[in-house]
Design a protein around this motif. Structure first.
Motif, PDB file in Angstrom:
ATOM      1  N   GLN A 635       0.817  -1.206   0.000  1.00 30.83           N
ATOM      2  CA  GLN A 635       0.000   0.000   0.000  1.00 30.83           C
ATOM      3  C   GLN A 635       0.859   1.268   0.000  1.00 30.83           C
ATOM      4  OE1 GLN A 635      -3.293  -0.985  -0.142  1.00 30.83           O
ATOM      5  NE2 GLN A 635      -2.369  -3.021   0.030  1.00 30.83           N
ATOM      6  N   GLU A 699      -8.995 -11.250   0.813  1.00 27.84           N
ATOM      7  CA  GLU A 699      -8.000 -11.128  -0.252  1.00 27.84           C
ATOM      8  C   GLU A 699      -8.431 -11.900  -1.501  1.00 27.84           C
ATOM      9  OE1 GLU A 699      -4.301  -9.669  -0.086  1.00 27.84           O
ATOM     10  OE2 GLU A 699      -5.926  -8.449   0.684  1.00 27.84           O
ATOM     11  N   GLN A 701     -11.335 -12.291  -2.486  1.00 26.24           N
ATOM     12  CA  GLN A 701     -12.578 -11.671  -2.940  1.00 26.24           C
ATOM     13  C   GLN A 701     -13.771 -12.617  -2.820  1.00 26.24           C
ATOM     14  OE1 GLN A 701     -12.311  -9.324  -6.546  1.00 26.24           O
ATOM     15  NE2 GLN A 701     -10.077  -9.145  -6.343  1.00 26.24           N
ATOM     16  N   THR A 753      -5.562  -3.460   4.401  1.00 33.09           N
ATOM     17  CA  THR A 753      -5.440  -3.876   2.983  1.00 33.09           C
ATOM     18  C   THR A 753      -6.732  -3.551   2.239  1.00 33.09           C
ATOM     19  OG1 THR A 753      -6.119  -6.106   3.663  1.00 33.09           O
ATOM     20  CG2 THR A 753      -3.753  -5.699   3.437  1.00 33.09           C
ATOM     21  N   ARG A 755      -9.475  -2.222  -0.508  1.00 31.47           N
ATOM     22  CA  ARG A 755      -9.613  -2.311  -1.968  1.00 31.47           C
ATOM     23  C   ARG A 755     -10.584  -1.240  -2.439  1.00 31.47           C
ATOM     24  NH1 ARG A 755     -11.067  -7.918  -1.335  1.00 31.47           N
ATOM     25  NH2 ARG A 755     -13.017  -7.429  -2.395  1.00 31.47           N
TER      26      ARG A 755
END
Length: 859
Positions: A635, A699, A701, A753, A755
């Protein structure tokens, strides 16, 4: 013939490199000297695990003064106040390194005087190199002796002693037979007395016996015992009239001994002309026609130190030296030849003792150890019930009060601020005696424990933000730490916390396949950390990053737009800035090493089916933490701006699948077995692994709610089937529901993290509610009410009680006129699938708990 004795510096000996741990025993301690001089040198030379053992009464005297109290105890080193009826009096220094060891046994205390101003005698034992095991026995014996004084009620302190021996290969296994020329003898004050072991070694009919020391018992009982047992033709007693503690009245009545004045006679080389001549050494020397015997160490010529009988015997450590010429090498012949003590000398002794009696201070009490627990602190021994204590920070500031328990007097009830910050708690215990409770903080002491690998690991972790090139070093070290370390799981039993008392009759853990706590959510107490050694250092650092977040982008190098204006003073010869790191190459290397790490973890999980489960869980938590840290680093601007990946998504999936199924699938899962191995006690690394596995679902999805509520059919030629990944998540979710620490880990991990295409907070909230609903179904499968519709993929399928786990995800549903057929995951089947007719199972739609509570009867 021993080599000539020489003056040497204990401080210089402790300033050597190559030692990683020290254990020092002393009667009294000048803590400013230890903390600011000795400890600093030890730490600077890489000796990071340091234990100091001090007589509890003398330790209390030091705490009574603001000038002499310790400041760093319980945090930078382990201080153990030793409680005995007599005195804790051995003067031992044990220093251990991977390929060397040293033991010093003498008369020195941990004071400035003991280390350089007094006349002391110290015995030195050394071993090193390929033959280090040849000299290991005496060092191991000293270490084992000192460990017997560790408080048994506090396993956290015992673990520090265990860490001292870690990674010292020459200390383990068979060792050479101990030499009978120089013999270490110790006593705890409760075992056989020293004189009974010395006496058989004394030459027969000695011509001379020489006794020297600063303290004698009041009735000269030891000197009389020596005369009775040994019957030397001549007994010489050496004293320094300016410092000796002896009763001149008893001396005048004593027969059979010559008292000589040894003040200033010790042949100490390079003595300063104006220096003190305080003789603090303790000596017994016997000379006969068939040899000689020299005894030196901590034991004064007194009943408490050497003889049996009574409850006030001391703990002591001495060396019995049978080598001819050992005493002459020390120059003891000079002391025997000293002048006789004159009447004026005895008068000075009487006057000095009268002055000392007038200045005798009141009792200062004792010092007790305690360690933090969930609800406060746990004492090594009781100081009384309902005792109010004032909490004091290391800087001397007051933090408030704490109170000892009534039902359990080992418990101190304290606020979080007192528990987490206090160095000491002070008050008056039972018997109206002052008491100081010293808080030992295992987590902080553990940061100093470790060898070269841990120092390299800390250095790489600490430089990670500033120097991306440390990625390669960190991953190499990480792989060694996780998979190649012998010391991964602590073998010490956990301290019984207050929250556990009175729960012996509580219901046992629920279904073994899911280890759900039948008494409610696991929020009652803070879990024990199971990791040990190098891997503990790694997890500490990585979980700190998870909780606190990484710092902002590194600022060591200014942006290219930030150009310094040219001035008239510029010479133009400044060094150019260093070139930027090769980020693309670093990222590629990092992905490769992470892939290797994940593959090794998958193999380890497979091997763990028939091996220790707790070790595998700790290793899995470490690998997951590394992956999360690297994903968090992505990131940062320097990686994100270049669209570089440090972790391959395919490797994340491999870790999620292998870890999720190994940890949580069925009655033989790592979850169930690790809890069995620990007698049902949960541990932090287990929660960490569960939380980070659930994060990997984010992660990957995986979106259970979106898949369940989707109205259009799934085109498997255009998109992946979501149901098998959802089954893996369901296995993890069954553990996640009842573990608040795991839930917190998931929240933090997803938050670090983010998105752009999804709302992380909403995803976490939805999937935690789904986990809660799944847990309710698992707990009461018979109470599930079937919906008034045909089964669908994604439904929770409740199988027969003989199958484990009973609750699984419907992967496929094949309609039929008679009865639909449901397919579920089964890793034991060749095709990893198993099929059931709808008439033989139950099913329910998997919805968030707040919208589906009505589906469970009585929910």
């Amino acid at each position: 013939m021993p080599r000539e004795a020489t003056a040497f510096s204990l401080l210089e000996a402790l300033s050597e490199t190559g030692f990683q741990a020290s254990v020092i025993a002393t009667y009294c301690c000048y803590f400013p000297f230890y903390e600011e001089v000795v400890l600093r040198r030890l730490l600077d030379r890489g000796c990071t695990n340091n234990i100091l053992m001090v007589d509890a009464g003398l330790c209390a005297e030091a705490f009574a003064s603001e000038d002499t109290r310790p400041r760093r105890a319980g945090r930078d080193y382990t201080l153990v106040p030793v409680h005995l009826r007599g005195a804790f009096h051995p003067k031992l220094i044990v220093a251990l390194g991977k390929s060397k060891g040293a033991l010093f046994v003498g008369s020195h205390n941990m004071t400035l005087a003991g280390f350089g101003l007094n006349d002391e005698i110290t015995n030195e034992f050394r071993t090193s190199g390929a033959g280090a095991r040849q000299g290991a026995e005496v060092i191991r014996a000293a270490l084992n002796y000192l460990q017997t004084f560790a408080p048994t009620a506090l396993s956290d302190v015992g673990q520090v002693f265990g860490a001292v021996k870690r990674n010292i290969p020459w200390l383990d296994g068979p060792v050479a037979v101990e030499s009978n020329e120089r013999i270490l003898m110790t006593t705890t004050g409760q075992d056989a007395d020293l004189w009974g072991r010395i006496r058989p070694l004394i030459p027969k009919r000695p011509s001379t016996a020489f006794v020297c020391g600063p303290f004698f018992d009041k009735k000269l009982a030891f000197l009389q015992q020596l005369l009775d047992d040994v019957k030397p033709r001549r007994l010489v007693v050496g004293i320094d009239p300016e410092s000796v503690e002896i009763d001149p009245v008893v001396v005048r009545k004593f027969r059979g001994a010559e008292f000589v004045n040894v003040a200033g006679l010790s042949p100490v080389p390079n003595r300063r002309e104006s220096g003190t001549t305080y003789l603090h050494a303790k000596v017994l020397w016997f000379v006969g026609s068939d040899g000689e015997l020299l005894v030196t160490g901590s034991a004064n010529p007194s009943k408490a130190a050497l003889l049996s009988g009574g409850e006030w015997r001391n703990a002591e450590a001495i060396v019995v030296d049978r080598r001819d010429g050992a005493a002459k090498a020390l120059g003891l012949e000079v002391l025997i030849a000293g002048p006789m003590v004159e009447a004026k000398d005895w008068e000075r002794v009487v006057a000095r003792q009268a002055d000392r009696q007038q200045d005798t201070p009141d009792g200062v009490g004792t010092v007790i150890l305690a360690v933090p627990t969930d609800d406060g602190l746990l004492l090594e021994r009781s100081i009384g019930q309902n005792i109010t204590l004032a909490a004091v920070a290391a800087d001397g500031s007051l933090l408030g009060q704490a109170v000892t328990g009534v039902d359990d007097q080992l418990v101190i009830n304290a606020s979080a601020a007192v528990r987490d910050v206090a160095q000491t708690l002070r008050g008056v215990g039972q018997g109206k005696k002052p008491v100081v409770v010293l808080v030992h903080r295992p987590d902080e002491v553990a940061r100093n424990v470790g060898g070269d690998r841990q120092r390299e690991l800390r250095r790489a972790l600490g430089a990670l933000d500033e120097d991306p090139a440390q990625l390669d070093t960190l991953l190499k070290l990480t792989e060694k730490v996780i998979f190649d370390s012998d010391d991964v799981v602590s073998s010490e039993p956990a301290i019984r916390r207050k929250a556990e008392s009175g729960r012996d009759d509580a219901p046992k853990l629920g279904p073994e396949s899911l280890a759900v706590d039948a008494v409610g959510r696991r929020a009652g107490r803070k879990k024990r950390r199971l990791a040990s050694g190098d891997i503990l250092v790694l997890l500490d650092a990585l979980m700190y990053r998870l909780g606190e977040g990484l710092s902002g982008p590194a600022s060591a190098r200014p942006p290219v737009e930030e150009v310094r204006p040219v001035t008239d003073d510029d010479t133009g010869d400044e060094e150019p800035p260093p070139p930027p790191p090769p980020y693309e190459l670093l990222a590629e290397t990092c992905r490769g090493k992470v892939g290797r790490l994940v593959r090794r973890m998958a193999k380890q999980l497979d091997a763990a089916r028939t091996a220790g489960a707790r070790r595998a869980v700790v290793q899995l938590a470490a690998v997951l933490s590394v992956v999360h840290t690297l994903r968090t680093m992505e990131q940062r601007t320097e990686w994100r701006s270049k669209h570089l990946k440090l972790v391959d998504p395919d490797d994340e999936w491999v870790l999620f699948e292998a870890g999720g199924l190994a940890l949580a699938w069925g009655g033989s899962s790592l979850a169930a077995r690790s809890l069995k191995e620990g007698d049902g006690e949960p541990f932090q690394e287990f929660s960490m692994a569960i939380g980070l596995l659930a994060w990997l679902a984010w992660e990957a999805q995986i979106n259970v709610r979106a898949a369940v509520e989707r109205s259009s059919p799934i085109d498997l030629e255009e998109e992946d089937d979501p149901w098998y990944p959802i089954q893996v998540f369901a296995a993890v979710a069954s553990q996640l529901a009842d573990d608040l620490e795991a839930r917190d880990t998931l929240i933090h991990a997803v938050g670090r993290t983010a998105r752009r295409d999804a709302d992380g907070s909403a995803w976490v909230a939805n999937h935690l509610r789904l986990a809660d609903f799944l847990a309710d179904v698992v707990k009461a499968p018979e109470a599930v009410q079937r919906p008034g519709r045909a089964p669908r993929p994604g439904d929770l399928v409740i199988l027969g009680s003989a199958l484990d786990p009973r609750v699984r995800i419907a992967l496929k549903v094949v309609p039929s006129s008679a009865s639909d057929k449901i397919t579920v995951f089964d890793p034991d089947d060749e095709d990893e699938e198993r099929h059931f007719l709808t008439t033989h199972v139950n099913y329910v739609e998997w919805l968030a708990k707040d919208t589906a509570a009505r589906r469970i009867a009585g929910a």
